[in-house]
Design a protein around this motif. Sequence first.
Motif, PDB file in Angstrom:
ATOM      1  N   SER A 237       0.847  -1.192   0.000  1.00 13.58           N
ATOM      2  CA  SER A 237       0.000   0.000   0.000  1.00 13.58           C
ATOM      3  C   SER A 237       0.882   1.241   0.000  1.00 13.58           C
ATOM      4  O   SER A 237       2.089   1.165   0.274  1.00 13.58           O
ATOM      5  CB  SER A 237      -0.904   0.011   1.239  1.00 13.58           C
ATOM      6  N   GLU A 238       0.265   2.387  -0.285  1.00 11.68           N
ATOM      7  CA  GLU A 238       1.019   3.636  -0.255  1.00 11.68           C
ATOM      8  C   GLU A 238       1.565   3.910   1.148  1.00 11.68           C
ATOM      9  O   GLU A 238       2.681   4.409   1.305  1.00 11.68           O
ATOM     10  CB  GLU A 238       0.138   4.793  -0.724  1.00 11.68           C
TER      11      GLU A 238
ATOM     12  N   TRP B 141       7.392  -3.788  -4.394  1.00 12.54           N
ATOM     13  CA  TRP B 141       5.950  -3.542  -4.400  1.00 12.54           C
ATOM     14  C   TRP B 141       5.184  -4.829  -4.638  1.00 12.54           C
ATOM     15  O   TRP B 141       5.474  -5.571  -5.571  1.00 12.54           O
ATOM     16  CB  TRP B 141       5.630  -2.530  -5.488  1.00 12.54           C
TER      17      TRP B 141
ATOM     18  N   MET C 298      -3.469  -2.672  -4.316  1.00 12.97           N
ATOM     19  CA  MET C 298      -3.663  -1.329  -4.850  1.00 12.97           C
ATOM     20  C   MET C 298      -4.293  -1.353  -6.231  1.00 12.97           C
ATOM     21  O   MET C 298      -5.194  -0.570  -6.532  1.00 12.97           O
ATOM     22  CB  MET C 298      -2.323  -0.584  -4.896  1.00 12.97           C
TER      23      MET C 298
ATOM     24  N   ASP D 296      -8.443  -0.120  -7.976  1.00 15.89           N
ATOM     25  CA  ASP D 296      -8.632   0.920  -8.997  1.00 15.89           C
ATOM     26  C   ASP D 296      -9.377   0.321 -10.186  1.00 15.89           C
ATOM     27  O   ASP D 296      -8.786  -0.371 -11.020  1.00 15.89           O
ATOM     28  CB  ASP D 296      -7.282   1.485  -9.443  1.00 15.89           C
TER      29      ASP D 296
ATOM     30  N   TRP E  22       1.869   3.649 -13.525  1.00 15.12           N
ATOM     31  CA  TRP E  22       0.739   3.971 -12.640  1.00 15.12           C
ATOM     32  C   TRP E  22       1.243   4.223 -11.215  1.00 15.12           C
ATOM     33  O   TRP E  22       0.869   5.209 -10.575  1.00 15.12           O
ATOM     34  CB  TRP E  22      -0.254   2.825 -12.682  1.00 15.12           C
ATOM     35  N   LEU E  23       2.131   3.345 -10.726  1.00 10.18           N
ATOM     36  CA  LEU E  23       2.669   3.520  -9.375  1.00 10.18           C
ATOM     37  C   LEU E  23       3.515   4.780  -9.285  1.00 10.18           C
ATOM     38  O   LEU E  23       3.472   5.489  -8.273  1.00 10.18           O
ATOM     39  CB  LEU E  23       3.502   2.303  -8.984  1.00 10.18           C
TER      40      LEU E  23
ATOM     41  N   LYS F 104       1.315   7.487  -8.520  1.00 13.03           N
ATOM     42  CA  LYS F 104       0.779   7.391  -7.162  1.00 13.03           C
ATOM     43  C   LYS F 104       1.757   7.917  -6.116  1.00 13.03           C
ATOM     44  O   LYS F 104       1.357   8.571  -5.149  1.00 13.03           O
ATOM     45  CB  LYS F 104       0.421   5.940  -6.841  1.00 13.03           C
ATOM     46  N   VAL F 105       3.035   7.600  -6.280  1.00 15.77           N
ATOM     47  CA  VAL F 105       4.026   7.982  -5.260  1.00 15.77           C
ATOM     48  C   VAL F 105       4.768   9.255  -5.641  1.00 15.77           C
ATOM     49  O   VAL F 105       5.727   9.643  -4.969  1.00 15.77           O
ATOM     50  CB  VAL F 105       5.033   6.839  -5.004  1.00 15.77           C
ATOM     51  N   ASN F 106       4.321   9.898  -6.726  1.00 17.17           N
ATOM     52  CA  ASN F 106       4.955  11.132  -7.191  1.00 17.17           C
ATOM     53  C   ASN F 106       6.447  10.931  -7.411  1.00 17.17           C
ATOM     54  O   ASN F 106       7.283  11.706  -6.927  1.00 17.17           O
ATOM     55  CB  ASN F 106       4.704  12.276  -6.200  1.00 17.17           C
TER      56      ASN F 106
END
Length: 201
Positions: A85-86, A101, A106, A110, A127-128, A131-133
Amino acid sequence: MWVVKLGGSLLGSPELNAWLDMLAQQSDGRIVIVPGGGIFADAVREAQRTVAFDDAAAHHMALLAMEQYGLTLKSLQPKLVTAASELEISERSWQHRAIVWMPSKMVLADETIPQNWSVTSDSLAAWLAGKVNASRLVLVKQAQIEDSEAPLEQLVKASILDQAFVEFAAGLSCRIHVVNKSGHAEFARVLAGGPLPTRAF
């Protein structure tokens, strides 16, 4: 944060161990590894051809195949830790660990992600990264990149990147690098603050 996708085709190669050792030693919480599917995803494809279950089931199984590869990576390099998870990614980063990961939780949450074979670990890495910038997205490939200036669309056409990658990468603000498996020494120099002498977008 950097997202580094290690292709499933690297499994069994000496380069894979070199990547894992380098990432574990130099990550300092800056790296999230996205595992490919490799032989585990190939088994899902073969099973679907044999049994003809639907793409939604195959999608879920392929995510679990990535997790099988991820667990293999952690076994090969015990200093790695997993995150699903984030929040867990953030916690492991604070612990200054190199993270593998585990994508199923996750990704399945979506509903906008297509549940078919056009989306593989390449697109999920992009995509990840969103999500985590992430500040960089690095895709480590078995294939040689003959033209370092080739557009992403050309790499998709050559089956180096998956069919959905351009769409998933479109909204990213980070730089994207596609590198051959032999590039671990160059990558180590990048982590130490040097330039990356490969393609960047």
